[in-house]
Write a protein that holds these residues in place. Structure first.
Motif, short mmCIF file in Angstrom:
data_model
loop_
_atom_site.label_atom_id
_atom_site.label_comp_id
_atom_site.label_asym_id
_atom_site.label_seq_id
_atom_site.Cartn_x
_atom_site.Cartn_y
_atom_site.Cartn_z
N VAL A 327 -10.86 1.05 83.70
CA VAL A 327 -12.11 0.76 84.40
C VAL A 327 -13.24 1.13 83.46
CG1 VAL A 327 -13.50 1.17 86.46
CG2 VAL A 327 -11.01 1.31 86.60
N LEU A 331 -18.97 0.26 88.71
CA LEU A 331 -18.54 -0.38 89.95
C LEU A 331 -19.53 -0.09 91.06
CD1 LEU A 331 -14.76 0.61 89.81
CD2 LEU A 331 -15.76 -1.56 89.12
N ILE A 335 -17.26 0.27 96.56
CA ILE A 335 -15.93 0.01 95.99
C ILE A 335 -15.36 1.30 95.40
CG2 ILE A 335 -14.68 -1.32 94.27
CD1 ILE A 335 -15.73 -2.91 96.70
N GLU A 336 -16.18 2.06 94.69
CA GLU A 336 -15.71 3.33 94.12
C GLU A 336 -15.24 4.28 95.20
OE1 GLU A 336 -18.59 5.18 91.64
OE2 GLU A 336 -17.76 4.31 89.81
N ALA A 365 -9.66 -2.89 86.46
CA ALA A 365 -10.81 -3.72 86.82
C ALA A 365 -10.57 -5.12 86.26
CB ALA A 365 -12.09 -3.12 86.27
N LEU A 370 -11.17 -5.14 91.78
CA LEU A 370 -10.59 -3.88 91.32
C LEU A 370 -9.23 -3.72 92.01
CD1 LEU A 370 -10.80 -1.05 89.92
CD2 LEU A 370 -11.77 -0.22 92.07
N CYS A 422 -15.01 -7.15 93.51
CA CYS A 422 -15.93 -6.41 92.62
C CYS A 422 -16.65 -7.43 91.75
CB CYS A 422 -15.14 -5.43 91.74
SG CYS A 422 -16.17 -4.39 90.72
#
Length: 424
Positions: A327, A331, A335-336, A365, A370, A422
């Motif tokens: 990754v 982001l 999403i994280e 990613a 993701l 993402c």
């Protein structure tokens, strides 16, 4: 359960499904027969007139043209009304071979029968039932009759001048034996053919008579869910900020003041013990508040990013956990956070239920999404129906616009895969 799924099971020939399919086909005959006869009143003269024009070049007479025109207009005018009763019966009959409910649309008046797509879908099914279905039944009946002729050929060959079987003529019962054996071997296929014919008819009925999904309403539901998620995330960040910047420093100051007060109060004083209890409660409340803030958005996620926060979770796990993170680009916060809690909840399930010796976390990613994968070498058998953990996790992933896939056969291993949208 429905006959189409039952066809794929090994025990289909010995179950009740072939008999249910046969009952469904048998009850179709009178309905399709009446519809077919009604359509032939106009269809037969029309076909005869077209053939006369093509073969003899004679024009259609005026009375015949008037009859065909009036008949066609009458059929078009009556079809939306006739289809109401026909499709009501068909929805009820579909339950013979398909246990899934097929709701009946509410009556919206005569005008709606001519102006709505659902009404004309019912008309299309009625026409299909009166035209295509009888042809399919005649073909299947002909195949069945040919098979019966093969089976009965040894008994009929000796009582006639000759029995024609397909491309050959049989004169003696001995010559007919191989054909009888072939017919006996093909008979089980007819049993499956009954189910296949019923499954095809039921699938067409469900396709045309089921209520279509309102695409505009579905898009609006998706947009409203996205707005609710964004509002929830904004409110969650505000609560986190208020707790972290307001309540937590004050509680820390209170605990410090209580600690200083304990130093000034002699141990033999009556106030020493209540003061010590208050100090311990304040420290416990600090820990609880820190956990609450961590549950809203972990500080490690803010300080270290997703890959670093996941490695910190791996270091705190009770079993060895390997982390592979690819990754590189930043982001979205939603999403994280979702990915972090997926890993946290999955590792927690591994520790509580899997009896695993090691686990692995993979973060990749990919273009437009993701991918988060958590696997272990435990006993497997994870079932969302047995608890709310996996169901809640799937709901959380769905709220972020993603999907959760689970593979956990008995005996293991278990793999939880989450795909989150993402956009770059």
């Amino acid at each position: 359960m429905h006959v189409g799924a039952a066809l794929l099971r090994p025990g289909y020939p010995f179950s009740s499904w072939p008999w249910r399919a046969l009952a469904y086909l048998a009850t179709t005959v009178p309905v399709a027969g009446v519809l077919s006869a009604g359509m032939l009143i106009v269809g037969a003269p029309l076909i005869a007139a077209v053939n006369a024009v093509r073969q003899q070049g004679r024009p259609i007479s005026l009375p015949l043209a008037l009859f065909l025109t009036v008949g066609a207009l009458t059929m078009v005018a009556l079809a939306p009304l006739v289809s109401v009763a026909v499709c009501a019966v068909e929805r009820w009959r579909l339950g013979i071979v398909d246990a899934r409910p097929l709701p009946r649309p509410p009556w919206r008046g005569v005008w709606a029968r001519y102006t709505t797509a659902a009404a004309w879908r019912e008309v299309a099914y009625t026409v299909w039932l009166g035209s295509v279905v009888p042809v399919a039944y005649w073909i299947f009946a002909l195949i069945t009759l040919l098979d019966l002729m093969l089976v009965a050929s040894p008994w009929t060959a000796g009582h006639a001048d000759g029995v024609v079987v397909w491309w050959t003529t049989i004169d003696t019962p001995r010559q007919a034996v191989p054909y009888a054996i072939l017919g006996g071997l093909l008979a089980p296929l007819l049993w499956y053919g009954v189910g296949a014919l019923a499954a095809a008819q039921g699938a067409m009925a469900r396709w045309l008579l089921d209520q279509p999904v309102d695409g505009a309403a579905l898009r609006e539901v998706t947009r409203s869910r996205a707005r609710l998620v964004d509002a929830y995330e904004s409110e969650r960040r505000r609560i986190e900020r208020d707790v972290h910047d307001g309540a937590q420093p004050r509680l820390t100051s209170l605990a410090l003041q209580l600690s200083l007060a304990r130093l000034d109060v002699p141990e033999e004083s009556p106030a020493a013990k209540p003061l010590a209890v208050a100090h311990e409660q304040a420290k416990g409340l600090m820990v609880m508040l820190r956990q609450i803030v961590h549950g809203i958005r972990p500080q490690s996620l803010t300080d270290l990013g997703l890959a670093g926060a996941v490695r910190e979770l791996a270091n705190e796990a009770t079993i060895p956990v390997t982390v592979h993170a690819d990754v590189e680009r930043p982001l979205p916060e939603l999403i994280e956070t979702t990915a972090y809690f997926v890993v946290s909840e999955s590792l927690g399930n591994v520790a509580r239920h899997a009896r695993a010796t090691r686990a692995q976390v993979r973060l990749v990613a990919e273009p437009g999404r993701l991918v988060v994968e958590v696997s272990d070498d435990g006993r497997g058998g994870a079932d969302p129906a047995l608890g709310s953990g996996l169901t809640g996790l799937a709901d959380r992933v769905a709220a972020a616009g993603g999907r959760l896939l689970l593979a956990s056969p008995p005996g293991g291993p278990t793999l939880v895969r989450v795909e989150l949208p993402c956009r770059p």
